[in-house]
Write an enzyme that holds these catalytic residues in place. Structure first.
Site, PDB file in Angstrom:
ATOM      1  N   HIS A   1      -2.621   1.533  -2.911  1.00  0.00           N
ATOM      2  CA  HIS A   1      -1.267   1.343  -1.652  1.00  0.00           C
ATOM      3  C   HIS A   1      -0.541   1.709  -1.761  1.00  0.00           C
ATOM      4  O   HIS A   1       0.496   1.814  -1.125  1.00  0.00           O
ATOM      5  CB  HIS A   1      -2.187   0.123  -0.219  1.00  0.00           C
ATOM      6  CG  HIS A   1      -2.002  -1.068  -1.131  1.00  0.00           C
ATOM      7  ND1 HIS A   1      -2.393  -1.733  -1.460  1.00  0.00           N
ATOM      8  CD2 HIS A   1      -0.885  -1.286  -0.764  1.00  0.00           C
ATOM      9  CE1 HIS A   1      -1.483  -2.584  -2.115  1.00  0.00           C
ATOM     10  NE2 HIS A   1      -0.372  -3.128  -1.007  1.00  0.00           N
TER      11      HIS A   1
ATOM     12  N   HIS B   1      -1.725  -1.403  -9.615  1.00  0.00           N
ATOM     13  CA  HIS B   1      -0.598  -1.637  -8.673  1.00  0.00           C
ATOM     14  C   HIS B   1       1.485  -0.763  -9.525  1.00  0.00           C
ATOM     15  O   HIS B   1       1.730   0.327  -9.978  1.00  0.00           O
ATOM     16  CB  HIS B   1      -0.027  -2.186  -8.200  1.00  0.00           C
ATOM     17  CG  HIS B   1      -1.478  -2.321  -6.901  1.00  0.00           C
ATOM     18  ND1 HIS B   1      -1.427  -1.253  -6.364  1.00  0.00           N
ATOM     19  CD2 HIS B   1      -1.360  -3.762  -5.973  1.00  0.00           C
ATOM     20  CE1 HIS B   1      -2.819  -1.563  -5.451  1.00  0.00           C
ATOM     21  NE2 HIS B   1      -2.251  -3.582  -5.667  1.00  0.00           N
TER      22      HIS B   1
ATOM     23  N   LYS C   1       3.369   3.666  -0.163  1.00  0.00           N
ATOM     24  CA  LYS C   1       4.727   2.741  -0.272  1.00  0.00           C
ATOM     25  C   LYS C   1       6.106   4.295  -0.259  1.00  0.00           C
ATOM     26  O   LYS C   1       5.966   4.864  -1.078  1.00  0.00           O
ATOM     27  CB  LYS C   1       5.129   1.676  -0.855  1.00  0.00           C
ATOM     28  CG  LYS C   1       4.066   0.362  -0.184  1.00  0.00           C
ATOM     29  CD  LYS C   1       4.157  -0.632  -1.337  1.00  0.00           C
ATOM     30  CE  LYS C   1       3.421  -1.790  -1.515  1.00  0.00           C
ATOM     31  NZ  LYS C   1       3.782  -2.868  -0.181  1.00  0.00           N
TER      32      LYS C   1
ATOM     33  N   GLU D   1       5.783 -12.584  -5.973  1.00  0.00           N
ATOM     34  CA  GLU D   1       4.911 -12.907  -4.148  1.00  0.00           C
ATOM     35  C   GLU D   1       5.266 -14.557  -4.809  1.00  0.00           C
ATOM     36  O   GLU D   1       5.265 -14.884  -5.545  1.00  0.00           O
ATOM     37  CB  GLU D   1       3.289 -12.498  -4.207  1.00  0.00           C
ATOM     38  CG  GLU D   1       2.781 -11.442  -4.473  1.00  0.00           C
ATOM     39  CD  GLU D   1       1.579 -10.776  -4.200  1.00  0.00           C
ATOM     40  OE1 GLU D   1       1.172 -10.774  -3.055  1.00  0.00           O
ATOM     41  OE2 GLU D   1       0.381 -11.060  -5.300  1.00  0.00           O
TER      42      GLU D   1
ATOM     43  N   LYS E   1      -9.630  -0.027  -4.071  1.00  0.00           N
ATOM     44  CA  LYS E   1     -10.094  -0.304  -4.746  1.00  0.00           C
ATOM     45  C   LYS E   1     -10.657  -2.010  -4.751  1.00  0.00           C
ATOM     46  O   LYS E   1     -10.556  -2.301  -4.027  1.00  0.00           O
ATOM     47  CB  LYS E   1      -8.057  -0.757  -5.718  1.00  0.00           C
ATOM     48  CG  LYS E   1      -7.379  -2.432  -5.021  1.00  0.00           C
ATOM     49  CD  LYS E   1      -6.714  -2.719  -5.224  1.00  0.00           C
ATOM     50  CE  LYS E   1      -6.019  -3.490  -6.531  1.00  0.00           C
ATOM     51  NZ  LYS E   1      -5.878  -5.050  -5.510  1.00  0.00           N
TER      52      LYS E   1
HETATM   53  C1  BG6 Z   1      -3.280  -5.726  -2.940  1.00  0.00           C
HETATM   54  C2  BG6 Z   1      -3.961  -7.232  -3.994  1.00  0.00           C
HETATM   55  O1  BG6 Z   1      -4.316  -4.923  -3.632  1.00  0.00           O
HETATM   56  O2  BG6 Z   1      -2.155  -6.097  -3.145  1.00  0.00           O
HETATM   57  C3  BG6 Z   1      -3.378  -8.232  -3.433  1.00  0.00           C
HETATM   58  O3  BG6 Z   1      -5.615  -7.307  -3.803  1.00  0.00           O
HETATM   59  C4  BG6 Z   1      -1.909  -8.317  -3.163  1.00  0.00           C
HETATM   60  O4  BG6 Z   1      -4.036  -9.359  -3.912  1.00  0.00           O
HETATM   61  C5  BG6 Z   1      -1.891  -6.973  -2.456  1.00  0.00           C
HETATM   62  O5  BG6 Z   1      -1.329  -9.513  -2.649  1.00  0.00           O
HETATM   63  C6  BG6 Z   1       0.090  -7.190  -3.119  1.00  0.00           C
HETATM   64  O6  BG6 Z   1       0.759  -5.785  -1.622  1.00  0.00           O
HETATM   65  P1  BG6 Z   1       1.318  -5.819  -1.268  1.00  0.00           P
HETATM   66  O7  BG6 Z   1       1.683  -4.767  -0.602  1.00  0.00           O
HETATM   67  O8  BG6 Z   1       1.703  -6.797  -0.527  1.00  0.00           O
HETATM   68  O9  BG6 Z   1       2.939  -5.258  -2.688  1.00  0.00           O
END
Ligand code: BG6
Length: 501
Positions: free
Chosen positions: A189, A251, A193, A227, A159
């Protein structure tokens, strides 16, 4: 897809794993550690090799082997596992120019390694690269016939997949000129999960919930990916991207599809991905008034002063990039007509949390009024994907004794208590690439359907609203729900975490 059977039962055929961008951050933090774990689990077999490809012409096989050891130490691999990938199976090739001559050399090197390691010509090409170079790499591989080898050939695309609908279409066209869709693995990704995969099991293995999963029973669905960190040193990427491109289009679109999709006829890549595409195409166009874009200001968080987005190093002073998006959408089908889906994501918020909250309709009458306890609540199903993976179904119970009083309590389950460890997303996804299972990868049409839906919300000409660091986002996002008589279900609504609301 890991289906609960022991990993040892997976059959990975002899192969060469080529990582383009093989000494970059992604390779260091995610790919090499995940391949090491798979090797330690014994699923990769012994006939395998990794070839890292990068610009650096001075690095060689020996230097790369040392780099791998360092990466694995950094990842916390046990000392006795540091050499698991096997020095004799690790190779490096520099492509300083990225021209035709370089790719011809790469093709020769691929064949040499395959001969040396007695590999049958099964190949993975993993583009762990900045997206702007994807097209030229695809062309480079094709010009030297690396798009079709003597065995299977699979192309992994990281991505972000395009910047908007137009660029995603162009990228799909370039890829499809040289690779069949069945060879292409677009990574998100989130799909790797464990808890995201569990959404499917939760919905389709538990008849109890599936029968409630519709507009008759559900009042609203909220999806939060928050986050606590800011963008840190990522302005170079993030300022040209923003929350909509970085999180919503990929996502969160995945979470939305998995929560909302119809039951696939079978559990295979084709059936699951087609249902997800259908769901995305059923979402009504999202009006501007149903979207809130915002970015964090500077301020104090936990006694520490943090910079606002505009003061982060590397952010363009004229930037209009958002670090937060909230939106309300509706799904125009029989199952969901009239049920609002609220999505929100942002950086520098109250805490790190990925959660889906499904709020069921309230009881039609309150039969406890005469007892002085009229306030019944909606049942809420909280599916927490991180950090405390698990779920909770919030129900009303009677507090023992007098006076007659109701209290909300969670019936909950936490992965941590029930199982030992959760595999990392990349470990799951790499194993799927190696076994040829595309279920957890994004289909070409899916990427385009998502851009088609969310792309029109990109708004580079308007200045985002503001929110305080450490908060739950801007007041405008509260108003977005308030207009519909709803409010964000903050985690304090989970009775384990705070006062009953
Ligand atoms: C990434 C984004 O794809 O996913 C990031 O580019 C983000 O900005 C991250 O922090 C979040 O992933 P996770 O697995 O920590 O929720």
């Amino acid at each position: 897809m890991t289906d609960g059977s022991p990993l040892q039962s997976y059959q990975v055929e002899p192969h060469l794993f080529v990582v383009l961008g093989g000494t970059g951050d992604l390779a260091r933090r995610k790919l090499v550690p995940a391949l090491r774990r798979l090797a330690s689990l014994g699923v990769l077999g012994s006939r395998r090799a990794i070839l890292a490809v990068a610009r650096d012409a001075d690095l060689d096989d020996l230097g790369f082997r040392e780099w791998v050891r360092e990466a694995l130490r950094e990842s916390g691999a046990p000392e006795e596992e540091i050499d698991r990938l096997g020095d004799a199976r690790l190779f490096y090739e520099g492509l300083p120019k990225g021209d035709r001559g370089d790719y011809a050399r790469l093709a020769r090197r691929v064949r040499e390694i395959e001969q040396q390691c007695e590999l049958p010509g099964n190949r993975v090409f993993y583009m762990a690269l900045p997206p702007r170079v994807f097209p030229e790499v695809v062309e480079g591989l094709a010009e030297t016939d690396l798009n079709e080898g003597p065995g299977w050939t699979r192309l992994v695309v990281e991505k972000p997949f395009g910047r908007d609908l137009e660029s995603a279409r162009r990228l799909n066209e370039t890829i499809h000129r040289h690779f069949d869709e069945s060879q292409v693995y677009r990574i998100d990704h989130y799909l790797g999960k464990e808890t995201v995969q569990n959404l499917l099991v939760f919905r389709f293995a538990n008849a109890l919930f599936e029968s409630q999963w519709n507009r008759e029973r559900i009042e609203e669905v909220q999806i939060t990916v928050s986050e606590d960190l800011g963008i840190g040193s990522r302005a170079g990427y993030y300022d040209g991207s923003g929350a909509l491109r970085d999180m919503i289009q990929n996502h969160m679109a995945q979470l939305l599809s998995l929560v909302g999709m119809e039951v696939p006829g079978r559990f295979d890549a084709e059936s699951v991905r087609q249902e997800k595409i259908k769901l995305l195409r059923s979402v009504s166009p999202i009006e501007g008034e149903n979207v809130v874009r915002a970015r964090y200001t500077g301020g104090e968080v936990d006694g520490r002063q943090v910079p606002g987005y505009m003061d982060e190093p590397g952010v363009d002073p004229r930037s209009t990039t958002e670090t937060y998006v909230a939106l309300a959408l509706g799904i125009d089908n029989w199952r969901w007509q009239g049920v609002p889906f609220y999505l929100r994501t942002g950086k520098r918020l109250d805490r790190r949390l990925t959660q889906i909250a499904v709020r069921f309709r309230e009881p039609p009458v309150c039969m406890f009024e005469s007892m002085g306890a009229c306030e019944t609540h909606s049942n809420v199903l909280l599916l927490t994907l991180q950090p405390d993976e698990g779920f909770a179904l919030v129900v009303d119970v009677k507090v023992p004794g007098e006076p007659f009083e109701l209290r909300r309590i969670p019936l909950d389950f936490f992965y941590k208590q029930a199982f030992e460890g959760i595999p990392d997303a990349y470990q799951t996804l790499l194993l799927d690439v190696l076994t040829g299972d595309q279920t957890l990868f994004v289909h070409a049409e899916e990427a385009e359907a998502s851009w088609d839906l969310f792309g029109p919300l990109l708004d580079p000409d308007s200045t985002p609203q503001k929110y305080t660091p450490g908060s739950w986002g801007p007041v405008e996002a509260d108003a977005l729900l308030g207009r519909r008589g709803h409010r964000w279900l903050d985690p304090v609504d989970h009775p384990d975490l705070g006062e009953d609301s």
